[in-house]
Design a protein around this motif. Structure first.
Motif, short mmCIF file in Angstrom:
data_model
loop_
_atom_site.label_atom_id
_atom_site.label_comp_id
_atom_site.label_asym_id
_atom_site.label_seq_id
_atom_site.Cartn_x
_atom_site.Cartn_y
_atom_site.Cartn_z
N TYR A 174 40.38 -39.84 74.32
CA TYR A 174 40.81 -41.14 73.80
C TYR A 174 42.31 -41.13 73.50
O TYR A 174 43.04 -42.06 73.87
N ARG A 175 42.78 -40.09 72.82
CA ARG A 175 44.19 -40.04 72.44
C ARG A 175 45.09 -39.97 73.67
O ARG A 175 46.16 -40.58 73.70
N ASN B 221 45.82 -43.33 74.87
CA ASN B 221 46.34 -44.25 73.85
C ASN B 221 45.29 -45.22 73.33
O ASN B 221 45.57 -46.39 73.08
N SER B 222 44.07 -44.71 73.21
CA SER B 222 42.97 -45.55 72.72
C SER B 222 42.77 -45.32 71.23
O SER B 222 42.92 -44.20 70.73
N ARG B 223 42.42 -46.39 70.53
CA ARG B 223 42.11 -46.30 69.11
C ARG B 223 40.64 -46.02 68.85
O ARG B 223 40.20 -46.04 67.69
N ASN B 224 39.87 -45.79 69.88
CA ASN B 224 38.44 -45.50 69.69
C ASN B 224 38.27 -44.27 68.81
O ASN B 224 39.01 -43.29 68.93
N ARG B 225 37.26 -44.34 67.95
CA ARG B 225 36.97 -43.25 67.03
C ARG B 225 35.64 -42.61 67.38
O ARG B 225 34.77 -43.25 67.98
N GLY C 257 33.32 -47.61 72.12
CA GLY C 257 34.27 -46.68 72.71
C GLY C 257 34.16 -46.41 74.19
O GLY C 257 34.60 -45.36 74.65
N TYR D 97 35.64 -58.01 62.02
CA TYR D 97 36.39 -57.91 63.28
C TYR D 97 36.84 -59.29 63.77
O TYR D 97 37.93 -59.44 64.33
#
Length: 276
Positions: free
Chosen positions: A20-21, A24-28, A60, A122
């Motif tokens: 994910y990182r 550049n994804s903000r998924n957790r 995600g 959201y």
């Protein structure tokens, strides 16, 4: 190398975090989540499945840019749904509604309290649609054949169509997917088997994903990933094919052309020409 779709052991979940990182994804990745990944050696796609109420919450979904529009994300979701006994919820952006609808999701207001509260928060900053896939509430669908086919143009702009031995309908060259194949891999294998034609993926452009009744198998539907390309040289039919023909890029009125091609693909090609 074929893709592998499988759950990621908990000890390896940091690999999905790094995936994910890297994009550049903000998924957790929540500690209680089950992570699913598509891998060809390295991870090329992933998602998370978190327990909620009597089912799961899917979040995600991300596929690496090099593997997008190849069916990886769709197949990953299918594998996950097949592993779940209960309902699966997700929130999606409006532009992704068609994608998830094809995978059996429907709009829903039936949400567990925790998800209803989250969706309300959201929606203060983004447009989201709540979707549900619950096989317990769905009628048995018609059997579906997953295929990949190609619109192959000759130097005159005509489209190659083929007819299998013992059948009536002409259709685009291509065929059924084998386990673990991406749509492009399926198409490349079938073109080699049927026409002795080898096309690199850089010579094939995605047209879209279409569904229609199967031409030669009553009671079945076909789900088709459709690509476009240029014929680099003349070809001859072989293997299970008996005959080839050509279609002009125009509204198709031939009754011996498969419904998928006549009703969906030809109009899409014509619309593309108009828009271009």
């Amino acid at each position: 190398m074929p893709l592998d779709y499988s759950p990621l052991p908990q000890a390896l979940q940091p690999l999905l975090v790094r995936f994910y990182r890297a994009h550049n994804s903000r998924n957790r990745v929540r500690p209680e989540a089950t992570c699913w990944v598509a891998r060809r050696g390295a991870i090329v796609g992933g998602l998370c499945l978190t327990p909620v109420a009597d089912g799961h919450f899917l979040t995600g979904l991300l596929v690496t840019p090099a593997e997008r529009n190849c069916g990886v994300g769709a197949q990953l979701v299918r594998e996950v749904l097949a592993s779940c006994d209960g309902p699966v919820w997700l929130f999606c952006k409006p532009e992704l509604l068609d994608f998830y609808t094809r995978l059996g999701f429907v709009k829903t207001d039936r949400l567990p309290d925790t998800l209803a509260d989250r969706l309300s928060r959201y929606r203060r900053s983004k447009a989201l649609i709540a979707l549900l896939n619950d096989r317990r509430m769905m009628p048995m669908p018609a059997a579906t054949l997953t295929i990949a086919v190609a619109c192959l143009f000759d130097e005159r702009g005509r489209i190659l169509v083929v007819r299998k031995r013992g059948t009536r309908f002409f259709m685009l060259p291509g065929g059924k997917a084998e386990v673990g194949e991406t749509p492009l891999q399926t198409l490349q294998r079938e073109l080699h088997e049927e026409l002795d034609l080898r096309l690199d993926e850089t010579n094939l452009e995605a047209l879209g994903h279409f569904r229609a009744p199967a031409a030669n198998e009553p009671g079945h539907q076909v789900e088709a990933d459709v690509f476009m390309g240029r014929l680099p040289h003349p070809v001859k039919v072989q293997a299970e094919l008996e005959e080839m023909s050509w279609l002009e890029l125009a509204p198709c009125t031939r009754e011996d052309v498969a419904p998928l091609l006549r009703r969906h693909i030809m109009p899409a090609l014509l619309m593309r020409t108009v828009e271009g």
